[in-house]
Design a protein around this motif. Structure first.
Motif, mmCIF file in Angstrom:
data_model
loop_
_atom_site.group_PDB
_atom_site.id
_atom_site.type_symbol
_atom_site.label_atom_id
_atom_site.label_comp_id
_atom_site.label_asym_id
_atom_site.label_seq_id
_atom_site.Cartn_x
_atom_site.Cartn_y
_atom_site.Cartn_z
ATOM 1 N N ALA A 41 13.102 -22.293 -5.597
ATOM 2 C CA ALA A 41 13.786 -21.072 -5.169
ATOM 3 C C ALA A 41 13.535 -19.935 -6.146
ATOM 4 O O ALA A 41 13.324 -18.782 -5.744
ATOM 5 C CB ALA A 41 15.283 -21.347 -5.048
ATOM 6 N N GLU A 42 13.533 -20.252 -7.449
ATOM 7 C CA GLU A 42 13.278 -19.217 -8.450
ATOM 8 C C GLU A 42 11.844 -18.723 -8.361
ATOM 9 O O GLU A 42 11.570 -17.527 -8.528
ATOM 10 C CB GLU A 42 13.572 -19.760 -9.847
ATOM 11 N N ALA A 43 10.902 -19.644 -8.100
ATOM 12 C CA ALA A 43 9.505 -19.237 -7.950
ATOM 13 C C ALA A 43 9.334 -18.307 -6.756
ATOM 14 O O ALA A 43 8.550 -17.353 -6.802
ATOM 15 C CB ALA A 43 8.619 -20.469 -7.799
ATOM 16 N N ALA A 44 10.081 -18.573 -5.678
ATOM 17 C CA ALA A 44 10.019 -17.694 -4.509
ATOM 18 C C ALA A 44 10.522 -16.300 -4.861
ATOM 19 O O ALA A 44 10.012 -15.297 -4.349
ATOM 20 C CB ALA A 44 10.835 -18.289 -3.368
ATOM 21 N N ALA A 45 11.529 -16.234 -5.735
ATOM 22 C CA ALA A 45 12.040 -14.929 -6.156
ATOM 23 C C ALA A 45 10.981 -14.163 -6.941
ATOM 24 O O ALA A 45 10.837 -12.942 -6.778
ATOM 25 C CB ALA A 45 13.300 -15.121 -7.001
ATOM 26 N N PHE A 46 10.234 -14.864 -7.803
ATOM 27 C CA PHE A 46 9.142 -14.206 -8.530
ATOM 28 C C PHE A 46 8.104 -13.661 -7.554
ATOM 29 O O PHE A 46 7.591 -12.562 -7.731
ATOM 30 C CB PHE A 46 8.491 -15.179 -9.504
ATOM 31 N N ASP A 47 7.785 -14.454 -6.534
ATOM 32 C CA ASP A 47 6.821 -13.987 -5.530
ATOM 33 C C ASP A 47 7.335 -12.742 -4.815
ATOM 34 O O ASP A 47 6.577 -11.807 -4.536
ATOM 35 C CB ASP A 47 6.556 -15.091 -4.506
ATOM 36 N N ALA A 48 8.646 -12.714 -4.514
ATOM 37 C CA ALA A 48 9.231 -11.572 -3.811
ATOM 38 C C ALA A 48 9.190 -10.320 -4.674
ATOM 39 O O ALA A 48 8.896 -9.221 -4.188
ATOM 40 C CB ALA A 48 10.665 -11.889 -3.421
ATOM 41 N N VAL A 49 9.469 -10.474 -5.970
ATOM 42 C CA VAL A 49 9.406 -9.320 -6.881
ATOM 43 C C VAL A 49 7.982 -8.768 -6.937
ATOM 44 O O VAL A 49 7.763 -7.555 -6.879
ATOM 45 C CB VAL A 49 9.886 -9.722 -8.285
ATOM 46 N N GLY A 50 7.017 -9.678 -7.039
ATOM 47 C CA GLY A 50 5.630 -9.233 -7.065
ATOM 48 C C GLY A 50 5.249 -8.489 -5.796
ATOM 49 O O GLY A 50 4.559 -7.459 -5.837
ATOM 50 N N GLY A 51 5.721 -8.985 -4.653
ATOM 51 C CA GLY A 51 5.436 -8.312 -3.392
ATOM 52 C C GLY A 51 6.058 -6.932 -3.324
ATOM 53 O O GLY A 51 5.442 -5.972 -2.831
ATOM 54 N N ALA A 52 7.301 -6.813 -3.836
ATOM 55 C CA ALA A 52 7.982 -5.510 -3.825
ATOM 56 C C ALA A 52 7.253 -4.503 -4.704
ATOM 57 O O ALA A 52 7.122 -3.331 -4.357
ATOM 58 C CB ALA A 52 9.422 -5.686 -4.289
ATOM 59 N N LEU A 53 6.777 -4.969 -5.851
ATOM 60 C CA LEU A 53 6.039 -4.079 -6.742
ATOM 61 C C LEU A 53 4.757 -3.580 -6.084
ATOM 62 O O LEU A 53 4.374 -2.416 -6.225
ATOM 63 C CB LEU A 53 5.715 -4.793 -8.052
ATOM 64 N N LEU A 54 4.093 -4.464 -5.340
ATOM 65 C CA LEU A 54 2.877 -4.050 -4.648
ATOM 66 C C LEU A 54 3.176 -3.011 -3.580
ATOM 67 O O LEU A 54 2.416 -2.053 -3.383
ATOM 68 C CB LEU A 54 2.195 -5.267 -4.021
ATOM 69 N N GLU A 55 4.301 -3.178 -2.879
ATOM 70 C CA GLU A 55 4.651 -2.231 -1.827
ATOM 71 C C GLU A 55 4.958 -0.849 -2.392
ATOM 72 O O GLU A 55 4.699 0.166 -1.750
ATOM 73 C CB GLU A 55 5.856 -2.758 -1.036
ATOM 74 N N GLU A 56 5.543 -0.823 -3.618
ATOM 75 C CA GLU A 56 5.911 0.445 -4.218
ATOM 76 C C GLU A 56 4.723 1.147 -4.885
ATOM 77 O O GLU A 56 4.789 2.337 -5.192
ATOM 78 C CB GLU A 56 7.015 0.229 -5.254
ATOM 79 N N ALA A 57 3.659 0.398 -5.124
ATOM 80 C CA ALA A 57 2.495 0.988 -5.790
ATOM 81 C C ALA A 57 1.813 1.996 -4.866
ATOM 82 O O ALA A 57 1.792 1.849 -3.648
ATOM 83 C CB ALA A 57 1.513 -0.106 -6.194
ATOM 84 N N GLY A 58 1.267 3.017 -5.455
ATOM 85 C CA GLY A 58 0.573 4.022 -4.662
ATOM 86 C C GLY A 58 -0.726 3.490 -4.092
ATOM 87 O O GLY A 58 -1.271 2.486 -4.556
ATOM 88 N N GLU A 59 -1.208 4.159 -3.064
ATOM 89 C CA GLU A 59 -2.449 3.738 -2.435
ATOM 90 C C GLU A 59 -3.636 4.080 -3.320
ATOM 91 O O GLU A 59 -3.643 5.080 -4.024
ATOM 92 C CB GLU A 59 -2.604 4.410 -1.082
ATOM 93 N N SER A 60 -4.656 3.222 -3.266
ATOM 94 C CA SER A 60 -5.886 3.446 -4.016
ATOM 95 C C SER A 60 -7.078 3.262 -3.094
ATOM 96 O O SER A 60 -7.045 2.435 -2.176
ATOM 97 C CB SER A 60 -5.995 2.450 -5.194
ATOM 98 N N ALA A 61 -8.105 4.033 -3.336
ATOM 99 C CA ALA A 61 -9.321 3.905 -2.527
ATOM 100 C C ALA A 61 -9.986 2.561 -2.812
ATOM 101 O O ALA A 61 -10.021 2.098 -3.950
ATOM 102 C CB ALA A 61 -10.273 5.048 -2.854
ATOM 103 N N MET A 62 -10.481 1.919 -1.774
ATOM 104 C CA MET A 62 -11.117 0.615 -1.903
ATOM 105 C C MET A 62 -12.581 0.703 -1.523
ATOM 106 O O MET A 62 -12.955 1.452 -0.607
ATOM 107 C CB MET A 62 -10.408 -0.418 -1.013
ATOM 108 N N GLY A 63 -13.389 -0.075 -2.225
ATOM 109 C CA GLY A 63 -14.798 -0.114 -1.905
ATOM 110 C C GLY A 63 -15.070 -0.869 -0.617
ATOM 111 O O GLY A 63 -14.202 -1.610 -0.115
ATOM 112 N N ALA A 64 -16.258 -0.709 -0.098
ATOM 113 C CA ALA A 64 -16.597 -1.331 1.178
ATOM 114 C C ALA A 64 -16.561 -2.857 1.105
ATOM 115 O O ALA A 64 -16.286 -3.530 2.101
ATOM 116 C CB ALA A 64 -17.980 -0.861 1.622
#
Length: 215
Positions: A41-64
């Motif tokens: 359950a604690e590991a799932a919480a770490f995964d959720a925090v990581g996902g939230a941080l990714l959602e809050e990060a700004g968009e970046s251009a990606m290569g092809a």
């Protein structure tokens, strides 16, 4: 029902969640998570925090080729760094059974000393993983550690420094630890261990045979 008293540290679970652990340590962590509801359950919480941080990060251009590179990296990850399967497949926990099979009797053991047997598992070079089968009542020689070692109990139990470690428990040892674990007298002990540096034995005989046993 087995009561697990010794759990993974937050530091280990965070490193596992972001894929920064060596393969050997990831195998121990995944195997423990398959047995421990609290840590899972604690590991799932770490995964959720990581996902939230990714959602809050700004968009970046990606290569092809970004998607192809990401998929290739996922496929190259050791199986143990992926989400841990739950429970057991036969006698061994599911993540471990994927590497060695479900039956401990089918493991290709190598005799160490005093009835102790080991099976070194195929993992990356950063750290080594092995199964240890230790007879009931056996005391492991006094030793210290050159780095980090994780010991997960799969069967039986041992005592160390006044603590009891039974099925599902994890003992975390580092350079500050000098100890002499003793297996309880009522049952053989089966453990999964991972270490990123050789042990430091105090006795002469263990030091002489250490290079041949790769411990």
């Amino acid at each position: 029902m087995t009561t697990i008293r010794h759990h993974l540290s937050d530091k280990l679970m965070l490193a596992y969640a972001v894929g920064q652990l060596p393969e050997a340590f990831s195998l121990v962590v995944a195997t423990h998570l398959s047995l421990c509801d609290a840590c899972r359950a604690e590991a799932a919480a770490f995964d959720a925090v990581g996902g939230a941080l990714l959602e809050e990060a700004g968009e970046s251009a990606m290569g092809a080729a970004a998607l192809d590179l990401a998929l290739a990296r996922i496929e190259s990850l050791p199986q143990e760094t992926r989400p841990a399967a739950r429970g057991r497949t036969g006698a061994l926990p599911a993540p471990l059974a994927g590497d060695v099979g479900a039956d401990p009797a089918a493991v290709r053991w190598r005799r160490v000393a005093g009835g102790v047997r080991q099976a070194i598992l195929p993992t990356g070079r950063e750290a080594s993983a092995r199964l240890l089968h230790i007879p009931a009542g056996t005391a492991i020689p006094d030793h210290g550690h050159g780095g980090l070692e994780l010991t997960l109990v799969l069967q039986g139990a041992f005592t160390d420094q006044g603590e009891r470690f039974g099925p599902g428990d994890v003992e975390i040892s580092d350079e500050s630890i000098e100890h002499r674990p003793v297996v309880l007298a009522d049952q053989d002990c089966l453990c999964l261990t991972a270490a990123d540096a050789p042990l430091r034995f105090r006795g002469l005989i263990p030091r002489l045979v250490q290079p041949f046993l790769r411990i």
